[in-house]
Design an enzyme around this catalytic site. Structure first.
Site, PDB file in Angstrom:
ATOM      1  N   GLY A 128       0.860  -1.199   0.000  1.00 18.77           N
ATOM      2  CA  GLY A 128       0.000   0.000   0.000  1.00 18.77           C
ATOM      3  C   GLY A 128       0.883   1.230   0.000  1.00 18.77           C
TER       4      GLY A 128
ATOM      5  N   TYR B 190     -16.648   5.399  13.223  1.00 14.38           N
ATOM      6  CA  TYR B 190     -15.293   4.854  13.044  1.00 14.38           C
ATOM      7  C   TYR B 190     -14.964   3.816  14.121  1.00 14.38           C
ATOM      8  CZ  TYR B 190     -10.741   4.387  11.046  1.00 14.38           C
ATOM      9  OH  TYR B 190      -9.655   3.839  10.422  1.00 14.38           O
TER      10      TYR B 190
ATOM     11  N   VAL C 156      -6.143  14.102   5.502  1.00 20.31           N
ATOM     12  CA  VAL C 156      -6.813  14.028   4.203  1.00 20.31           C
ATOM     13  C   VAL C 156      -6.083  13.005   3.341  1.00 20.31           C
ATOM     14  CG1 VAL C 156      -7.509  15.327   2.166  1.00 20.31           C
ATOM     15  CG2 VAL C 156      -7.295  16.496   4.376  1.00 20.31           C
ATOM     16  N   THR C 157      -6.738  11.910   3.041  1.00 22.25           N
ATOM     17  CA  THR C 157      -6.211  10.950   2.061  1.00 22.25           C
ATOM     18  C   THR C 157      -7.402  10.488   1.218  1.00 22.25           C
ATOM     19  OG1 THR C 157      -6.591   8.967   3.400  1.00 22.25           O
ATOM     20  CG2 THR C 157      -4.447  10.054   3.681  1.00 22.25           C
TER      21      THR C 157
HETATM   22  P1  NAD Z   1      -4.624   5.693   0.934  1.00 27.35           P
HETATM   23  O1  NAD Z   1      -5.917   5.515   0.237  1.00 27.35           O
HETATM   24  O2  NAD Z   1      -3.902   6.988   0.760  1.00 27.35           O
HETATM   25  O3  NAD Z   1      -3.579   4.529   0.525  1.00 27.35           O
HETATM   26  C1  NAD Z   1      -3.967   3.218   0.344  1.00 27.35           C
HETATM   27  C2  NAD Z   1      -2.880   2.451  -0.363  1.00 27.35           C
HETATM   28  O4  NAD Z   1      -3.339   1.086  -0.506  1.00 27.35           O
HETATM   29  C3  NAD Z   1      -2.561   2.937  -1.790  1.00 27.35           C
HETATM   30  O5  NAD Z   1      -1.164   2.826  -2.036  1.00 27.35           O
HETATM   31  C4  NAD Z   1      -3.274   1.919  -2.680  1.00 27.35           C
HETATM   32  O6  NAD Z   1      -2.676   1.722  -3.965  1.00 27.35           O
HETATM   33  C5  NAD Z   1      -3.110   0.673  -1.837  1.00 27.35           C
HETATM   34  N1  NAD Z   1      -4.075  -0.395  -2.162  1.00 27.35           N
HETATM   35  C6  NAD Z   1      -5.418  -0.369  -2.109  1.00 27.35           C
HETATM   36  N2  NAD Z   1      -5.926  -1.567  -2.487  1.00 27.35           N
HETATM   37  C7  NAD Z   1      -4.860  -2.351  -2.797  1.00 27.35           C
HETATM   38  C8  NAD Z   1      -4.718  -3.674  -3.253  1.00 27.35           C
HETATM   39  N3  NAD Z   1      -5.760  -4.468  -3.449  1.00 27.35           N
HETATM   40  N4  NAD Z   1      -3.465  -4.125  -3.490  1.00 27.35           N
HETATM   41  C9  NAD Z   1      -2.367  -3.342  -3.309  1.00 27.35           C
HETATM   42  N5  NAD Z   1      -2.448  -2.090  -2.844  1.00 27.35           N
HETATM   43  C10 NAD Z   1      -3.679  -1.600  -2.594  1.00 27.35           C
HETATM   44  O7  NAD Z   1      -4.921   5.396   2.470  1.00 27.35           O
HETATM   45  P2  NAD Z   1      -4.324   5.907   3.859  1.00 27.35           P
HETATM   46  O8  NAD Z   1      -5.298   6.872   4.430  1.00 27.35           O
HETATM   47  O9  NAD Z   1      -2.903   6.254   3.754  1.00 27.35           O
HETATM   48  O10 NAD Z   1      -4.494   4.568   4.725  1.00 27.35           O
HETATM   49  C11 NAD Z   1      -3.452   3.664   4.978  1.00 27.35           C
HETATM   50  C12 NAD Z   1      -3.661   3.050   6.344  1.00 27.35           C
HETATM   51  O11 NAD Z   1      -3.605   4.106   7.339  1.00 27.35           O
HETATM   52  C13 NAD Z   1      -5.022   2.389   6.518  1.00 27.35           C
HETATM   53  O12 NAD Z   1      -4.881   1.255   7.348  1.00 27.35           O
HETATM   54  C14 NAD Z   1      -5.823   3.460   7.262  1.00 27.35           C
HETATM   55  O13 NAD Z   1      -6.897   2.920   7.996  1.00 27.35           O
HETATM   56  C15 NAD Z   1      -4.745   4.020   8.162  1.00 27.35           C
HETATM   57  N6  NAD Z   1      -5.030   5.342   8.742  1.00 27.35           N
HETATM   58  C16 NAD Z   1      -5.470   6.374   7.969  1.00 27.35           C
HETATM   59  C17 NAD Z   1      -5.766   7.600   8.581  1.00 27.35           C
HETATM   60  C18 NAD Z   1      -6.270   8.772   7.782  1.00 27.35           C
HETATM   61  O14 NAD Z   1      -6.812   9.710   8.368  1.00 27.35           O
HETATM   62  N7  NAD Z   1      -6.091   8.797   6.486  1.00 27.35           N
HETATM   63  C19 NAD Z   1      -5.574   7.776   9.965  1.00 27.35           C
HETATM   64  C20 NAD Z   1      -5.074   6.712  10.712  1.00 27.35           C
HETATM   65  C21 NAD Z   1      -4.821   5.490  10.090  1.00 27.35           C
END
Ligand code: NAD
Length: 396
Positions: free
Chosen positions: A47, A234, A273-274
């Site tokens: 990811g 959440y 923000v993602t």
């Molecule tokens: P994001 O959407 O920016 O990134 C997701 C990544 O997963 C991307 O690189 C995408 O290509 C990859 N991906 C998705 N499906 C895939 C698949 N089938 N095979 C291979 N790669 C795949 O998301 P993010 O917000 O950075 O989230 C990443 C982690 O961080 C998650 O576990 C999320 O719950 C956690 N998180 C996010 C936040 C937030 O506010 N954004 C806060 C705390 C924790």
């Protein structure tokens, strides 16, 4: 081709290659402005193309000089369609890593599949030998189980009761009430199958079985807890249940890795923000209020600042990582500070369509949303003709 943003709700279907490259470069420069980290040498990020995974990869490569393999699900440009943002981000990352003399490789495909796992293991064997850090940062709406073939879809819903709270259309500032019906048992099961720990454990099991994990290897996956305002949708909802499963998985992985001195962590990160977080109702408005308060207090961080702090202070700090009562790393510590949350709660109570731009940082939210796709980035001429076809060096 002239590339402009084309967005529908929380989706933007175009991305700008030079804007994405500039965003990646900004993150690299941030890391390079900080002290180096005596951290990992060979890193696998599952990811790796956007958000927290991309920032983890940048910190590993540019603060610690690590070789990295990034696995992600992104699309190349085709005809009139641009590539996805993660594609352009990764192309820029690979170029910069090569220029810095760090090995880096990309595997594009479904991380949940046996095929992509096998391909990644082969690449590790031939290019890196062994991995000493596995970052699991996949956020996906769906998963096909590699053994049973069952397809799961995740939902973001409360459990037990209908939930209503404020939400915002971040394109036009309209604050309305979102009402979400509770998930069914089956939706809960499917969300845990997508966002819980099973796939993370499969990766670690395969790597361990193949002898591709170094002694003392570390693995980390990311979670979120957040304040009362977002709990129903959440922490106490379907996604929270999946994150509980991730935590149980981490404990199991810790036991599996212990014999070789390895460690498994859950890091609870800040709301940012993602592409994934913009899809959750209520959360964009909460993030806008949070940004306002944290920016005013000089506490604001983005993905790269969060991940630099995670690596330098917690995962590879001088002292062992401080853990909370449930054994988790808390890099959401500044978000969850009492003074921050008290001010956010006060703002939250007042937020309406009429005052949302004044009382929250909705403009900042919106700008960061478009920056995820390479837009609204200083120094980029969006009227200029741009070639959407960009190759990723070292794509396997
Ligand atoms: P994001 O959407 O920016 O990134 C997701 C990544 O997963 C991307 O690189 C995408 O290509 C990859 N991906 C998705 N499906 C895939 C698949 N089938 N095979 C291979 N790669 C795949 O998301 P993010 O917000 O950075 O989230 C990443 C982690 O961080 C998650 O576990 C999320 O719950 C956690 N998180 C996010 C936040 C937030 O506010 N954004 C806060 C705390 C924790």
């Amino acid at each position: 081709m002239i590339i402009q943003p084309k967005s529908r709700g929380f989706i933007c279907t175009t991305a700008h290659p030079e804007g994405c490259a500039s965003q990646v470069q900004r993150q690299i420069e941030y890391v390079q402005s900080k002290p180096a980290i005596n951290g990992p040498r060979n890193v696998l990020v599952v990811g790796a193309s956007t958000g927290y995974g991309l920032a983890s990869r940048i910190v590993a490569s540019f603060a610690s000089g690590a070789n990295t393999i990034g696995v992600y699900f992104d699309k190349a440009a085709e005809g009139v369609r641009t590539a996805s943002a993660g594609w352009y981000n990764s192309a820029a990352f690979e170029q910069a890593a090569a220029a810095a003399g760090n090995k880096s490789f990309s595997i594009v495909g479904d991380a949940f599949s046996d095929e992509i796992k096998a391909k990644t293991l082969d690449l590790i064997r031939t290019e890196l030998g062994q991995i000493d850090l596995v970052v699991y940062s996949v956020a996906s709406p769906r998963r096909t189980h590699p053994k049973t073939g069952e397809s799961f879809a995740s939902v973001i819903k409360p459990l037990g009761e209908t939930y209503s709270n404020k939400t915002v259309n971040f394109h036009n500032g309209e604050v309305t009430t979102a009402t979400i019906e509770p998930a069914t048992e089956d939706e809960l099961r499917q969300t845990i199958a997508v966002m819980g720990g099973e796939d993370w454990e499969m990766w670690i099991d395969e790597l361990q079985k193949a002898g591709l994990l170094a002694d003392n290897a570390t693995t980390v996956a990311y979670s979120y807890l957040g304040p009362e305002i977002t709990h129903a949708v959440y922490k106490e909802g379907t996604i929270g249940a999946a994150k509980d499963d991730l935590e149980v998985t981490s404990k199991r992985l810790n036991e599996k890795l212990a014999a070789s001195g390895g460690r498994s962590f859950i890091s609870v990160n800040k709301a940012l923000v993602t592409q994934s977080s913009s899809a959750i109702p209520v959360v964009p408005l909460y993030i806008s209020a949070l940004y306002k308060v944290m920016k005013e207090k000089g506490l604001h961080e983005g993905c790269i600042e969060q991940m630099y702090r995670l690596f330098s202070e917690r995962l590879y700090g001088a002292a062992p990582a401080a853990l909370d009562e449930k054994g988790r790393i808390r890099i959401d510590d500044w978000e969850m500070r009492d003074d921050v949350q008290a001010e956010v709660a006060q703002l939250w109570a007042d937020l309406t369509t009429e005052n949302v731009y004044e009382k929250s940082d909705l403009l900042g939210y919106r700008k960061e949303f478009f920056q995820l796709f390479g837009f609204e980035t200083d120094g980029i001429n969006y009227e200029a003709d741009t070639n959407p076809e960009v190759d990723i060096p070292n794509l396997r």
